[in-house]
Design an enzyme around this catalytic site. Structure first.
Site, PDB file in Angstrom:
ATOM      1  N   HIS A   1      -0.213  -2.393  49.821  1.00  0.00           N
ATOM      2  CA  HIS A   1       0.258  -3.339  48.810  1.00  0.00           C
ATOM      3  C   HIS A   1      -0.853  -4.349  48.524  1.00  0.00           C
ATOM      4  CE1 HIS A   1       4.917  -2.797  49.317  1.00  0.00           C
ATOM      5  NE2 HIS A   1       4.282  -1.668  49.104  1.00  0.00           N
TER       6      HIS A   1
ATOM      7  N   GLU B   1      -0.832  -7.506  48.441  1.00  0.00           N
ATOM      8  CA  GLU B   1      -0.878  -8.646  49.363  1.00  0.00           C
ATOM      9  C   GLU B   1      -1.565  -8.290  50.681  1.00  0.00           C
ATOM     10  OE1 GLU B   1       1.731  -7.329  47.757  1.00  0.00           O
ATOM     11  OE2 GLU B   1       3.408  -8.730  47.654  1.00  0.00           O
TER      12      GLU B   1
ATOM     13  N   CYS C   1       7.370  -8.106  49.397  1.00  0.00           N
ATOM     14  CA  CYS C   1       8.425  -7.392  50.133  1.00  0.00           C
ATOM     15  C   CYS C   1       8.475  -7.932  51.567  1.00  0.00           C
ATOM     16  CB  CYS C   1       8.146  -5.889  50.120  1.00  0.00           C
ATOM     17  SG  CYS C   1       6.747  -5.396  51.159  1.00  0.00           S
TER      18      CYS C   1
ATOM     19  N   CYS D   1       5.151  -7.500  53.470  1.00  0.00           N
ATOM     20  CA  CYS D   1       4.105  -8.443  53.061  1.00  0.00           C
ATOM     21  C   CYS D   1       4.449  -9.879  53.475  1.00  0.00           C
ATOM     22  CB  CYS D   1       3.867  -8.331  51.564  1.00  0.00           C
ATOM     23  SG  CYS D   1       3.118  -6.742  51.119  1.00  0.00           S
TER      24      CYS D   1
END
EC number: 3.5.4.33
Lengths: 147, 147
Positions: free
Chosen positions: A55, A57, A85, A88
């Protein structure tokens, strides 16, 4: 040195999201800012890297720690185009992130779907900046996917 | 082909944790098993990599996806010596992990401190195997750190 606004940084995150879009990735982008300077840029690369942990992040946190040579990022501000999410948010917790700025909310998978606090108590949260642009990009992506 | 027991695989995870211990990392180890074969081994490397996301589970998930060329791991079993944190549980969710086996519980930072389910509904969970060994290693590590 010019002091940039949050909108400037979120605009940079949105540019990253657009790169993701162009590459067929779910369009989420992030930049990490430390002392008025971008120290990491990243966009979602789960498809290209065949890795659900890639992801924006997570990639930004890893790159930022690498740039600073520090595990903890209390002086850093993460600008990301979508609400992080759970994974993260957990990563932001461990990093003791200073500020989290996110544009669009994620009512399905965002960390705010969890009623207990997942972020570090010292992390300040700001949300909604450039939400319309970030959401439009995501909607366009999923519309294309369905067609 | 010899069919190995869960204890065998957890023993392999514990070996990884011992490597972490020797390297001055919080001693948590993991192996990913697919069809009776280890496809990834990892141990916590947050210090060495200066990266709070470098937990054993994250490294094992990334390596397993790389080994299989697949983002999703429904046929995989993760053996880890400590209950995953929120970040790692979130990563297991995205990977649609088949089975999670963990040894020691983590009442401070384990994902079970969160009352809502964080894992994928299809992930089967098994806990407590070799808990004593995993806990002893962690206790020894923190005892050394204090001295």
């Amino acid at each position: 040195m010019e002091l940039y606004t949050d909108a400037h940084w979120m605009g940079e995150a949105l540019k990253q999201a657009k790169i993701a879009f162009e590459e067929g990735e779910i369009p989420v982008g992030a930049v990490m800012v430390c002392r008025n300077r971008i120290i990491a840029k990243a966009y979602n690369q789960t498809e290209k890297l065949t890795d659900v942990t890639a992801h924006a992040e997570i990639l930004a946190l890893t790159a930022a720690s690498n740039a600073l040579g520090a595990k903890y990022l209390p002086e850093c501000k993460l600008y990301v185009t979508l609400e992080p999410c759970v994974m993260c948010a957990g990563a932001c917790f461990w990093a003791q992130l200073g500020e989290l700025h996110f544009a669009a909310s994620d009512p399905q998978r965002g960390y705010n779907t969890i009623s207990q606090p997942l972020l570090h108590p010292k992390t300040k949260v700001f949300q909604g900046l450039m939400e319309t642009d970030a959401t439009r990009l995501l909607n366009d992506f999923f519309k294309n996917l369905r067609n």
